[in-house]
Write a protein that holds these residues in place. Structure first.
Motif, mmCIF file in Angstrom:
data_model
loop_
_atom_site.group_PDB
_atom_site.id
_atom_site.type_symbol
_atom_site.label_atom_id
_atom_site.label_comp_id
_atom_site.label_asym_id
_atom_site.label_seq_id
_atom_site.Cartn_x
_atom_site.Cartn_y
_atom_site.Cartn_z
ATOM 1 N N TYR A 194 96.532 57.291 97.359
ATOM 2 C CA TYR A 194 95.907 58.530 97.842
ATOM 3 C C TYR A 194 94.447 58.629 97.414
ATOM 4 C CZ TYR A 194 100.126 60.643 99.769
ATOM 5 O OH TYR A 194 101.218 60.920 100.546
ATOM 6 N N ASP A 195 94.130 58.151 96.230
ATOM 7 C CA ASP A 195 92.749 58.204 95.760
ATOM 8 C C ASP A 195 91.836 57.366 96.662
ATOM 9 O OD1 ASP A 195 90.821 58.817 93.351
ATOM 10 O OD2 ASP A 195 90.617 56.667 93.741
ATOM 11 N N LEU A 196 92.291 56.175 97.014
ATOM 12 C CA LEU A 196 91.476 55.329 97.891
ATOM 13 C C LEU A 196 91.288 55.969 99.261
ATOM 14 C CD1 LEU A 196 92.807 51.762 97.016
ATOM 15 C CD2 LEU A 196 90.582 52.739 96.423
ATOM 16 N N ARG A 197 92.339 56.590 99.798
ATOM 17 C CA ARG A 197 92.222 57.264 101.089
ATOM 18 C C ARG A 197 91.308 58.479 100.987
ATOM 19 N NH1 ARG A 197 98.046 58.220 103.654
ATOM 20 N NH2 ARG A 197 96.741 58.943 105.388
ATOM 21 N N PHE A 198 91.424 59.209 99.891
ATOM 22 C CA PHE A 198 90.584 60.386 99.657
ATOM 23 C C PHE A 198 89.109 60.011 99.712
ATOM 24 C CE2 PHE A 198 88.088 62.813 96.561
ATOM 25 C CZ PHE A 198 88.320 64.118 96.943
ATOM 26 N N TRP A 199 88.720 59.011 98.916
ATOM 27 C CA TRP A 199 87.317 58.637 98.854
ATOM 28 C C TRP A 199 86.856 57.950 100.134
ATOM 29 C CZ3 TRP A 199 83.869 60.302 95.457
ATOM 30 C CH2 TRP A 199 84.336 60.860 94.266
ATOM 31 N N ARG A 200 87.743 57.218 100.781
ATOM 32 C CA ARG A 200 87.395 56.560 102.042
ATOM 33 C C ARG A 200 87.037 57.609 103.090
ATOM 34 N NH1 ARG A 200 85.991 51.439 103.732
ATOM 35 N NH2 ARG A 200 86.904 50.923 105.736
ATOM 36 N N GLU A 201 87.888 58.613 103.249
ATOM 37 C CA GLU A 201 87.651 59.654 104.247
ATOM 38 C C GLU A 201 86.464 60.533 103.870
ATOM 39 O OE1 GLU A 201 91.333 61.699 104.938
ATOM 40 O OE2 GLU A 201 92.424 59.828 105.318
ATOM 41 N N LEU A 202 86.338 60.806 102.592
ATOM 42 C CA LEU A 202 85.196 61.600 102.136
ATOM 43 C C LEU A 202 83.893 60.847 102.399
ATOM 44 C CD1 LEU A 202 84.354 64.214 100.692
ATOM 45 C CD2 LEU A 202 84.508 62.964 98.531
ATOM 46 N N GLY A 203 83.871 59.556 102.112
ATOM 47 C CA GLY A 203 82.674 58.760 102.341
ATOM 48 C C GLY A 203 82.260 58.724 103.798
ATOM 49 N N LEU A 204 83.249 58.656 104.701
ATOM 50 C CA LEU A 204 82.944 58.591 106.124
ATOM 51 C C LEU A 204 82.325 59.888 106.638
ATOM 52 C CD1 LEU A 204 86.087 56.666 107.410
ATOM 53 C CD2 LEU A 204 83.732 55.833 107.358
ATOM 54 N N ARG A 217 85.470 51.028 94.692
ATOM 55 C CA ARG A 217 86.609 51.775 94.168
ATOM 56 C C ARG A 217 87.824 50.864 94.021
ATOM 57 N NH1 ARG A 217 85.774 56.497 92.919
ATOM 58 N NH2 ARG A 217 87.996 56.713 92.492
ATOM 59 N N VAL A 218 88.035 49.972 94.974
ATOM 60 C CA VAL A 218 89.135 49.018 94.842
ATOM 61 C C VAL A 218 88.924 48.147 93.605
ATOM 62 C CG1 VAL A 218 90.245 46.996 95.869
ATOM 63 C CG2 VAL A 218 89.727 48.971 97.296
ATOM 64 N N GLN A 219 87.699 47.662 93.431
ATOM 65 C CA GLN A 219 87.407 46.797 92.281
ATOM 66 C C GLN A 219 87.595 47.537 90.958
ATOM 67 O OE1 GLN A 219 83.449 45.525 93.328
ATOM 68 N NE2 GLN A 219 84.172 43.619 94.230
ATOM 69 N N THR A 220 87.164 48.789 90.883
ATOM 70 C CA THR A 220 87.326 49.523 89.629
ATOM 71 C C THR A 220 88.800 49.780 89.342
ATOM 72 O OG1 THR A 220 86.871 51.604 90.820
ATOM 73 C CG2 THR A 220 85.060 50.632 89.594
ATOM 74 N N TRP A 221 89.581 50.037 90.388
ATOM 75 C CA TRP A 221 91.016 50.219 90.174
ATOM 76 C C TRP A 221 91.656 48.916 89.707
ATOM 77 C CZ3 TRP A 221 93.453 54.161 88.819
ATOM 78 C CH2 TRP A 221 93.249 55.428 89.389
ATOM 79 N N VAL A 222 91.281 47.798 90.319
ATOM 80 C CA VAL A 222 91.830 46.502 89.900
ATOM 81 C C VAL A 222 91.521 46.256 88.429
ATOM 82 C CG1 VAL A 222 91.583 44.001 90.167
ATOM 83 C CG2 VAL A 222 91.836 45.446 92.189
ATOM 84 N N CYS A 223 90.314 46.564 88.023
ATOM 85 C CA CYS A 223 89.911 46.369 86.626
ATOM 86 C C CYS A 223 90.666 47.321 85.701
ATOM 87 C CB CYS A 223 88.406 46.588 86.500
ATOM 88 S SG CYS A 223 87.744 46.164 84.875
ATOM 89 N N ALA A 224 90.822 48.569 86.111
ATOM 90 C CA ALA A 224 91.476 49.563 85.262
ATOM 91 C C ALA A 224 92.977 49.337 85.149
ATOM 92 C CB ALA A 224 91.205 50.969 85.793
ATOM 93 N N VAL A 225 93.589 48.857 86.230
ATOM 94 C CA VAL A 225 95.047 48.710 86.265
ATOM 95 C C VAL A 225 95.560 47.820 85.144
ATOM 96 C CG1 VAL A 225 96.827 47.465 87.573
ATOM 97 C CG2 VAL A 225 95.547 49.296 88.659
ATOM 98 N N GLN A 226 94.837 46.747 84.861
ATOM 99 C CA GLN A 226 95.312 45.821 83.833
ATOM 100 C C GLN A 226 95.439 46.490 82.477
ATOM 101 O OE1 GLN A 226 92.306 42.754 82.660
ATOM 102 N NE2 GLN A 226 90.985 43.784 84.137
#
Length: 234
Positions: free
Chosen positions: A148-158, A173-182
């Motif tokens: 939902y966070d990725l969709r939120f920012w994607r739609e907001l950015g558009l 945002r995808v990259q920061t999530w990938v980094c944070a998830v670990q």
């Protein structure tokens, strides 16, 4: 193949994108770990498809910074450092600051009048994504939150009318999530730990209060950085 759990059928018409999306989700879910290596053949066998769309999908993910090509073993999940994360957060902040400046100076028509039916409908959709993200954050459900966070920012950015800027922000945002998830996946209970100010940000933007919006995002970035730094320190 260890670490890959996708078993659903993949249609031929969108193989490349579907495989890329599936593997990205595996990385975000923590089922593909940083540094984990795999070959085109392993992925092709896993999904029951030919090597060509798999190779294309892996090349796409490499271009997005999620994978690294390994000359001898095919590909591996990129291992991000804490310095990488700090720089991503900085870049992310610069992009959102630019978007808010556009709003403040009125260069784009999309948000000039929040009462415009098209704009209000879009903002309502963004707010719904934000509400779902906040519920997931409160429940500590990281997988649902990320979606939902990725969709939120994607739609907001558009909404700001520049698809290139929106795409760049989405990639960050995808990259920061990938980094944070670990780091986040190591916590047993994430309730009350994750940022959940999505609707507060939407409310500020509806009011065209760019100072408030900037404050929300600044606090969010500081929260994310402090959390990951603390977890990385053990």
């Amino acid at each position: 193949m260890p670490g890959i759990s996708g078993t659903g059928a993949v249609t031929r018409s969108t193989l490349r994108q579907q495989i890329a999306d599936a593997l990205r989700d595996e990385v975000l879910a923590g089922r593909l770990q940083p540094g984990q290596a795999f070959t085109v053949k392993e992925i092709a066998d896993q999904y029951g498809v030919s090597a060509t769309p798999v190779r294309e999908a892996l090349v796409d993910l490499s271009a997005q910074g999620l994978l690294e090509a390994d000359q001898h073993r095919g590909f591996r999940v990129r291992r991000y450092s804490l310095t990488d994360f700090r720089e991503m957060i900085e870049a992310r902040g610069l992009v959102t600051d630019g978007m808010f400046r556009v709003l403040h100076e009125g260069w784009h028509e999309a948000l000039r009048d929040p009462l415009d039916p098209r704009v209000s409908a879009t903002l309502a959709g963004v707010r719904r994504r934000g509400e779902e993200a906040q519920r997931a954050a409160g429940a500590g459900d990281l997988t649902v939150l990320i979606g939902y966070d990725l969709r939120f920012w994607r739609e907001l950015g558009l909404l700001f009318g520049n698809p290139y800027l929106a795409d760049f922000l989405h990639r960050l945002r995808v990259q920061t999530w990938v980094c944070a998830v670990q780091h986040l996946r190591r916590l047993g209970d994430l309730r009350g730990v994750l940022w959940c100010g999505h609707t507060e940000l939407v409310d500020a933007l509806v009011k065209r209060d760019t100072s408030a919006a900037h404050a929300v995002v600044t606090a969010y970035n500081a929260h994310s950085l402090a959390l990951v730094e603390r977890l990385a320190a053990g």
